[in-house]
Scaffold this active site. Structure first.
Site, PDB file in Angstrom:
ATOM      1  N   ASN A 214     133.817 -89.927 -68.078  1.00 45.78           N
ATOM      2  CA  ASN A 214     132.953 -91.042 -68.499  1.00 45.78           C
ATOM      3  C   ASN A 214     133.700 -92.362 -68.363  1.00 45.78           C
ATOM      4  O   ASN A 214     134.842 -92.392 -67.926  1.00 45.78           O
ATOM      5  CB  ASN A 214     132.464 -90.824 -69.937  1.00 45.78           C
ATOM      6  CG  ASN A 214     133.626 -90.700 -70.895  1.00 45.78           C
ATOM      7  OD1 ASN A 214     134.384 -91.629 -71.094  1.00 45.78           O
ATOM      8  ND2 ASN A 214     133.789 -89.509 -71.471  1.00 45.78           N
ATOM      9  N   ASP A 283     130.702 -84.134 -74.071  1.00 44.38           N
ATOM     10  CA  ASP A 283     129.863 -83.281 -74.919  1.00 44.38           C
ATOM     11  C   ASP A 283     129.703 -81.899 -74.291  1.00 44.38           C
ATOM     12  O   ASP A 283     129.471 -80.919 -74.987  1.00 44.38           O
ATOM     13  CB  ASP A 283     128.483 -83.923 -75.105  1.00 44.38           C
ATOM     14  CG  ASP A 283     128.571 -85.173 -75.964  1.00 44.38           C
ATOM     15  OD1 ASP A 283     129.446 -85.198 -76.854  1.00 44.38           O
ATOM     16  OD2 ASP A 283     127.803 -86.125 -75.723  1.00 44.38           O
ATOM     17  N   LYS A 293     138.120 -75.161 -54.087  1.00 45.15           N
ATOM     18  CA  LYS A 293     137.204 -76.289 -53.915  1.00 45.15           C
ATOM     19  C   LYS A 293     135.784 -75.783 -53.587  1.00 45.15           C
ATOM     20  O   LYS A 293     135.619 -74.945 -52.684  1.00 45.15           O
ATOM     21  CB  LYS A 293     137.709 -77.198 -52.791  1.00 45.15           C
ATOM     22  CG  LYS A 293     136.916 -78.460 -52.672  1.00 45.15           C
ATOM     23  CD  LYS A 293     137.418 -79.338 -51.536  1.00 45.15           C
ATOM     24  CE  LYS A 293     136.399 -80.411 -51.235  1.00 45.15           C
ATOM     25  NZ  LYS A 293     136.608 -81.079 -49.981  1.00 45.15           N
ATOM     26  N   PHE A 327     133.287 -92.819 -84.083  1.00 51.11           N
ATOM     27  CA  PHE A 327     132.645 -93.894 -83.322  1.00 51.11           C
ATOM     28  C   PHE A 327     131.298 -93.400 -82.819  1.00 51.11           C
ATOM     29  O   PHE A 327     131.130 -92.207 -82.551  1.00 51.11           O
ATOM     30  CB  PHE A 327     133.518 -94.315 -82.138  1.00 51.11           C
ATOM     31  CG  PHE A 327     134.504 -95.383 -82.490  1.00 51.11           C
ATOM     32  CD1 PHE A 327     135.639 -95.082 -83.211  1.00 51.11           C
ATOM     33  CD2 PHE A 327     134.280 -96.714 -82.128  1.00 51.11           C
ATOM     34  CE1 PHE A 327     136.550 -96.063 -83.570  1.00 51.11           C
ATOM     35  CE2 PHE A 327     135.175 -97.710 -82.476  1.00 51.11           C
ATOM     36  CZ  PHE A 327     136.308 -97.385 -83.205  1.00 51.11           C
ATOM     37  N   LYS A 341     124.856 -89.512 -87.769  1.00 53.48           N
ATOM     38  CA  LYS A 341     126.153 -88.872 -87.474  1.00 53.48           C
ATOM     39  C   LYS A 341     127.089 -88.908 -88.673  1.00 53.48           C
ATOM     40  O   LYS A 341     127.837 -87.972 -88.917  1.00 53.48           O
ATOM     41  CB  LYS A 341     126.832 -89.585 -86.300  1.00 53.48           C
ATOM     42  CG  LYS A 341     126.381 -89.068 -84.973  1.00 53.48           C
ATOM     43  CD  LYS A 341     127.002 -89.826 -83.825  1.00 53.48           C
ATOM     44  CE  LYS A 341     126.044 -89.772 -82.663  1.00 53.48           C
ATOM     45  NZ  LYS A 341     126.464 -90.573 -81.537  1.00 53.48           N
TER      46      LYS A 341
HETATM   47  O1  C5P Z   1     128.051 -86.977 -81.333  1.00 56.19           O
HETATM   48  P1  C5P Z   1     128.697 -88.051 -80.551  1.00 56.19           P
HETATM   49  O2  C5P Z   1     129.482 -87.552 -79.365  1.00 56.19           O
HETATM   50  O3  C5P Z   1     127.824 -89.182 -80.179  1.00 56.19           O
HETATM   51  O4  C5P Z   1     129.751 -88.688 -81.594  1.00 56.19           O
HETATM   52  C1  C5P Z   1     130.727 -89.610 -81.220  1.00 56.19           C
HETATM   53  C2  C5P Z   1     131.957 -89.414 -82.073  1.00 56.19           C
HETATM   54  O5  C5P Z   1     132.268 -88.034 -82.094  1.00 56.19           O
HETATM   55  C3  C5P Z   1     133.174 -90.105 -81.512  1.00 56.19           C
HETATM   56  O6  C5P Z   1     133.972 -90.526 -82.589  1.00 56.19           O
HETATM   57  C4  C5P Z   1     133.857 -89.009 -80.699  1.00 56.19           C
HETATM   58  O7  C5P Z   1     135.257 -89.210 -80.634  1.00 56.19           O
HETATM   59  C5  C5P Z   1     133.518 -87.773 -81.508  1.00 56.19           C
HETATM   60  N1  C5P Z   1     133.387 -86.539 -80.740  1.00 56.19           N
HETATM   61  C6  C5P Z   1     134.280 -85.510 -80.953  1.00 56.19           C
HETATM   62  N2  C5P Z   1     134.162 -84.334 -80.260  1.00 56.19           N
HETATM   63  C7  C5P Z   1     133.185 -84.158 -79.377  1.00 56.19           C
HETATM   64  C8  C5P Z   1     132.252 -85.183 -79.139  1.00 56.19           C
HETATM   65  C9  C5P Z   1     132.377 -86.373 -79.826  1.00 56.19           C
HETATM   66  O8  C5P Z   1     135.185 -85.666 -81.771  1.00 56.19           O
HETATM   67  N3  C5P Z   1     133.112 -83.016 -78.729  1.00 56.19           N
END
Ligand code: C5P
Length: 403
Positions: A214, A283, A293, A327, A341
């Site tokens: 990302n 995610d 590859k 965040f 959240k």
């Molecule tokens: O649920 P979302 O991804 O939007 O939440 C964002 C927050 O969750 C951020 O602080 C990010 O660092 C954390 N996060 C995490 N592990 C994940 C996905 C997001 O700690 N797998």
């Protein structure tokens, strides 16, 4: 809230100069003493008398005026100021400040000032977007100048875009927050505490040459690591792949994938008083990483992804849990998602910011935040990430004390 400070307001020549009159009124209302310096062109937009009447002090405009020099010359004015704010700041004054040109009172004052300097730009959107203006702004930020705005919207010239002077109430709030933060000197507010920060993106490999990632640059997380160090903390930084240099005195753990970040953070979390999850963790990750590859074949290809483990929620669920800050980067419904959240992940605090907009967010030098906790919230207007990180660390220290 009050600003019992001496504010030197520089007004340069833009149509937005009339808004600075309101700014003087707001500063005075907050208890500040205000002296105004105008450039020659500013005086063509607004009469110095307006500023004199509102500030209760004579307006300064001449660099080499014998009378003025004896009374309040540029050096004594610079020494007098607790902060210098230039609003509106035209492209011209920004260019002069960034190059150290001192050919009038305001630009000379900037060179002589040792106090914090704030610049609130106002100009036509094409001028704001011009490469040379962007470079001048970057130079000023590197030199420690703090930026307020500009905002997006309709402009006096009939165009629409970035370049509008921030509203006086926004500028005033920004300054009040910054000066309040200076008052409560955050220095050493985390003395002796261990802070764990995750930063940057993750990379989820598809095959030996490709990965999903990302736009995160890691700038916010690295700025937080610096701010926590400055506040006296012992810092562990778990970082995804970024092109930034970590501060010397942090314990740096470099990771690539969400799984590696999970393992690194979970193994360290209980030893720390605070965990700040500033990383943009993937995610989803590919179910299989192909050992060779992937070859180009059909017109369409499918990748099967699986959800990654939520680091933040699992840290917050630990028996011996640190004060946990997350965040939320969102493109819409910022406040609703952030509050949801905060509760679902059982966080102590969440810092929400817009992404996908022209200003702020990923890879930008600046950001604005809306921070929520169970019993309150606080907004931080658009500012450079270094300054924002210091203010967020200060807020975390404050909330930690009462939690
Ligand atoms: O649920 P979302 O991804 O939007 O939440 C964002 C927050 O969750 C951020 O602080 C990010 O660092 C954390 N996060 C995490 N592990 C994940 C996905 C997001 O700690 N797998």
């Amino acid at each position: 809230m009050t600003i019992n400070k001496q504010i030197l307001l520089g007004v340069s020549g833009g149509i937005a100069a009339y808004k600075s009159a309101e700014l003087v009124r707001l500063f005075k209302k907050q208890g500040a003493e205000v002296q105004v310096v105008m450039t020659k062109s500013a005086m063509q937009f607004v009469s110095p008398l307006t500023f004199q009447a509102l500030s209760g002090n004579p307006v300064h405009s001449e660099l080499l005026d014998a009378d003025v020099e004896n009374a309040m010359g540029h050096i004594s004015l610079a020494r007098w100021a607790d902060c210098l704010i230039i609003a509106p700041a035209t492209a011209n004054i920004i260019a002069k400040l960034s190059h150290g040109i001192a050919d009038d009172l305001l630009s000379t004052l900037y060179l002589a000032a040792t106090c914090p300097v704030y610049v609130a730009p106002a100009m036509n959107q094409a001028m704001w977007n011009k490469a040379v203006t962007r470079e001048n702004i970057e130079t000023l930020l590197r030199h420690g100048v703090k930026l307020i705005g500009p905002e997006q919207g309709d402009q006096a010239c009939g165009e629409t875009g970035f370049g509008r002077l921030s509203e006086p109430v926004v500028i005033c709030k920004h300054l009040t927050d910054a000066l309040e933060y200076q008052n409560h000197s955050p220095v050493q507010c985390l003395q002796g505490l261990k802070v764990l920060i995750s930063a940057g993106p993750t990379r989820e490999p598809l095959d030996p040459v490709r990965y999903l990632t990302n736009r995160s640059s890691g700038k916010m997380g690295y700025a937080l690591a610096n701010a926590a160090l400055k506040a006296g903390a012992e810092v562990t930084l778990v970082s995804g792949p970024v092109s930034l240099t970590a501060p010397n005195n942090v314990q740096l753990i470099k990771v690539e994938t969400a799984r590696q970040m999970y393992d690194a953070v979970m193994s360290k979390a209980s030893e720390h008083a605070i965990y700040i999850g500033a990383a943009a963790v993937a995610d989803y990750s590919p179910v299989v990483m192909q050992p060779e590859k992937i070859k180009k074949q059909d017109a369409q290809a499918t990748i099967i992804l699986q959800k990654t483990k939520d680091i933040l929620a699992d840290v917050a669920g630990l028996d011996k849990r640190p004060f946990t800050v997350g965040f939320a980067a969102e493109t819409h419904n910022l406040e609703d998602y952030a509050r949801e959240k905060l509760i679902r992940k059982k966080l102590d605090m969440i810092a929400a910011n817009w992404v996908g907009q022209e200003q702020g967010g990923f890879d930008s030098e600046q950001n604005a935040l809306h921070v929520f906790w169970k019993s309150g919230d606080k907004t931080f207007s658009m500012m450079d990430k270094t300054q924002l990180a210091e203010q967020l660390i200060s807020l975390i220290a404050e909330r930690l004390k009462v939690s």
